[in-house]
Design a protein around this motif. Structure first.
Motif, mmCIF file in Angstrom:
data_model
loop_
_atom_site.group_PDB
_atom_site.id
_atom_site.type_symbol
_atom_site.label_atom_id
_atom_site.label_comp_id
_atom_site.label_asym_id
_atom_site.label_seq_id
_atom_site.Cartn_x
_atom_site.Cartn_y
_atom_site.Cartn_z
ATOM 1 N N PRO A 16 5.537 -1.587 -5.982
ATOM 2 C CA PRO A 16 5.135 -0.569 -6.957
ATOM 3 C C PRO A 16 5.166 0.831 -6.360
ATOM 4 C CG PRO A 16 3.600 -2.428 -6.960
ATOM 5 C CD PRO A 16 4.496 -2.613 -5.768
ATOM 6 N N ALA A 17 5.336 1.826 -7.223
ATOM 7 C CA ALA A 17 5.420 3.214 -6.772
ATOM 8 C C ALA A 17 4.174 3.635 -5.999
ATOM 9 C CB ALA A 17 5.640 4.130 -7.969
ATOM 10 N N ASP A 18 3.000 3.191 -6.437
ATOM 11 C CA ASP A 18 1.768 3.569 -5.735
ATOM 12 C C ASP A 18 1.735 2.986 -4.324
ATOM 13 O OD1 ASP A 18 0.918 4.977 -7.934
ATOM 14 O OD2 ASP A 18 -0.583 3.506 -8.571
ATOM 15 N N GLU A 19 2.256 1.773 -4.172
ATOM 16 C CA GLU A 19 2.287 1.151 -2.851
ATOM 17 C C GLU A 19 3.262 1.881 -1.933
ATOM 18 O OE1 GLU A 19 2.187 -1.578 0.454
ATOM 19 O OE2 GLU A 19 0.767 -0.733 -0.987
ATOM 20 N N LYS A 20 4.421 2.271 -2.479
ATOM 21 C CA LYS A 20 5.363 3.045 -1.679
ATOM 22 C C LYS A 20 4.787 4.401 -1.296
ATOM 23 C CE LYS A 20 9.642 0.965 -3.432
ATOM 24 N NZ LYS A 20 10.899 1.213 -4.178
ATOM 25 N N ALA A 21 3.992 4.984 -2.190
ATOM 26 C CA ALA A 21 3.343 6.262 -1.867
ATOM 27 C C ALA A 21 2.344 6.084 -0.731
ATOM 28 C CB ALA A 21 2.647 6.818 -3.106
ATOM 29 N N ARG A 22 1.609 4.977 -0.763
ATOM 30 C CA ARG A 22 0.675 4.703 0.337
ATOM 31 C C ARG A 22 1.420 4.533 1.648
ATOM 32 N NH1 ARG A 22 -0.747 1.080 3.597
ATOM 33 N NH2 ARG A 22 0.735 -0.444 2.757
ATOM 34 N N LEU A 23 2.527 3.786 1.593
ATOM 35 C CA LEU A 23 3.331 3.583 2.799
ATOM 36 C C LEU A 23 3.906 4.896 3.320
ATOM 37 C CD1 LEU A 23 5.397 0.321 2.201
ATOM 38 C CD2 LEU A 23 3.900 0.800 4.147
ATOM 39 N N THR A 24 4.350 5.754 2.410
ATOM 40 C CA THR A 24 4.899 7.048 2.822
ATOM 41 C C THR A 24 3.862 7.841 3.600
ATOM 42 O OG1 THR A 24 6.311 7.087 0.847
ATOM 43 C CG2 THR A 24 6.006 9.170 2.017
ATOM 44 N N ALA A 25 2.646 7.876 3.087
ATOM 45 C CA ALA A 25 1.584 8.613 3.775
ATOM 46 C C ALA A 25 1.281 8.005 5.135
ATOM 47 C CB ALA A 25 0.328 8.637 2.904
ATOM 48 N N ALA A 26 1.276 6.679 5.208
ATOM 49 C CA ALA A 26 0.990 6.010 6.474
ATOM 50 C C ALA A 26 2.105 6.250 7.488
ATOM 51 C CB ALA A 26 0.787 4.512 6.238
ATOM 52 N N VAL A 27 3.357 6.194 7.033
ATOM 53 C CA VAL A 27 4.492 6.464 7.920
ATOM 54 C C VAL A 27 4.439 7.899 8.426
ATOM 55 C CG1 VAL A 27 6.992 6.819 7.907
ATOM 56 C CG2 VAL A 27 6.036 4.687 7.038
ATOM 57 N N ARG A 28 4.120 8.822 7.549
ATOM 58 C CA ARG A 28 4.052 10.233 7.962
ATOM 59 C C ARG A 28 2.980 10.437 9.026
ATOM 60 N NH1 ARG A 28 4.271 15.486 3.908
ATOM 61 N NH2 ARG A 28 4.349 17.073 5.560
#
Length: 323
Positions: free
Chosen positions: A266-278
């Motif tokens: 889901p888009a929200d999960e990818k957003a969480r991952l993006t923040a964690a990767v950053r």
């Protein structure tokens, strides 16, 4: 805009042809990226072959990662501005001059990287972070066993594990690839065509986490290689998805067997991952501890040749399209 389409919707590499489509427009919460480069990944090959359909709502155009600059901002987006140099994780649409993406799935291009290098990062970095570090729970001082170590995923996994303070055992096919994995930072690099993998991994003390892209043929090897309490993470099944697993051994060793895909999250999960990767990985990229290795670049219109290069299996690192 120029795009790459699949003649007939499915086919061999030669079915990839240049075409033109209307420029996409960003919806609320999205940005549009003028894509200067796009990574080529194995899921693209599967989509071309009809084995990996885009998730609902995603573009039917192939391409899961791009880099370039933002040229349009959708309503409600405040974190980005036009002209920002960025790379992004996509659900599709990367083989084109322009791509629209959820603004929360976008990352700044770190200083010192060009667009080709940046386009090679999102799909592999997100995949390794989600599977090795989150699902696999790799910690400093532990050992990661990574198969297919000279693939885009493998190269990234070696570097990220080393940056996190872990030890790496790498397997690949051929002496040249084994040497490349060692040069990339693997502590032990094994040639699957000549080495006794079972004996060599046991001699090295086994693994806490296995990143498995091989599938069925390595199931017994992986189960034997893992230490008690180990984590076995499956992200591809190149030799088949149906494996015979000794469940009693899995129980006695307290092994966690898990797997995942990235594209359909889901888009929200990818957003969480993006923040964690950053937060976690981007400092490693900025410091040079993690750097994409580029095998080759091809102009967008030569996507067929890029797919042929990837399918040939002799690459070390990533193949990238430029537009």
């Amino acid at each position: 805009m120029r795009v790459i389409e699949i003649t007939g919707g499915v086919g061999p590499a030669e079915a990839l042809v240049p075409a033109e489509r209307a420029d996409p427009q960003p919806a609320p919460g999205q940005v549009r990226i003028r894509a200067r480069a796009a990574g080529v990944n194995r899921p693209d090959l599967l989509q071309r072959q009809g084995a990996y359909a885009p998730p609902p709502g995603a573009s039917d155009i192939m391409g899961l990662e791009v880099a370039g600059e933002i040229d349009l901002i959708g309503e409600g987006v405040t974190d980005w501005k036009t002209g920002d140099r960025v790379c992004a994780l996509l659900g599709g649409g990367g083989y084109a001059e322009y791509a629209v993406v959820d603004a929360r799935h976008v990352l700044p291009i770190p200083d010192g990287l060009d667009v080709v290098q940046a386009a090679a990062l999102p799909e592999t970095v997100f995949t390794v972070f989600a599977n090795v570090f989150e699902a696999g729970g790799l910690q400093a001082g532990e050992t990661l066993l990574v198969h297919g170590a000279t693939s885009g995923i493998g190269v990234t996994a070696i570097q990220m594990a080393r940056a996190a303070g872990a030890r790496v055992i790498a397997t690949s096919r051929g002496a040249d690839k084994a040497a490349a994995a060692l040069a990339l930072g693997a502590d032990i690099s094994l040639d699957a065509t000549t080495d006794d993998l079972k004996a060599a991994i046991a001699e090295a003390g086994g693994a806490d986490v296995v990143l498995d892209m091989v599938g069925a043929d390595y199931a017994e090897l992986n189960l034997g290689a893992l230490k008690p309490g180990g984590r076995w993470v499956v992200i591809a099944t190149l030799t088949g998805a149906l494996a015979k697993v000794d469940l009693l051994k899995l129980m006695l060793k307290r092994i966690v067997l898990t797997g995942s895909t990235l594209r359909a999250r889901p888009a929200d999960e990818k957003a969480r991952l993006t923040a964690a990767v950053r937060e976690t990985v981007w400092p490693w990229v900025a410091s040079g501890q993690v750097r994409p290795r580029i095998e080759a670049t091809f102009p967008l219109e030569n996507a067929a040749a890029a797919h042929q290069r990837l399918e040939g299996g002799r690459h070390v690192g990533k193949i990238v399209l430029t537009a």
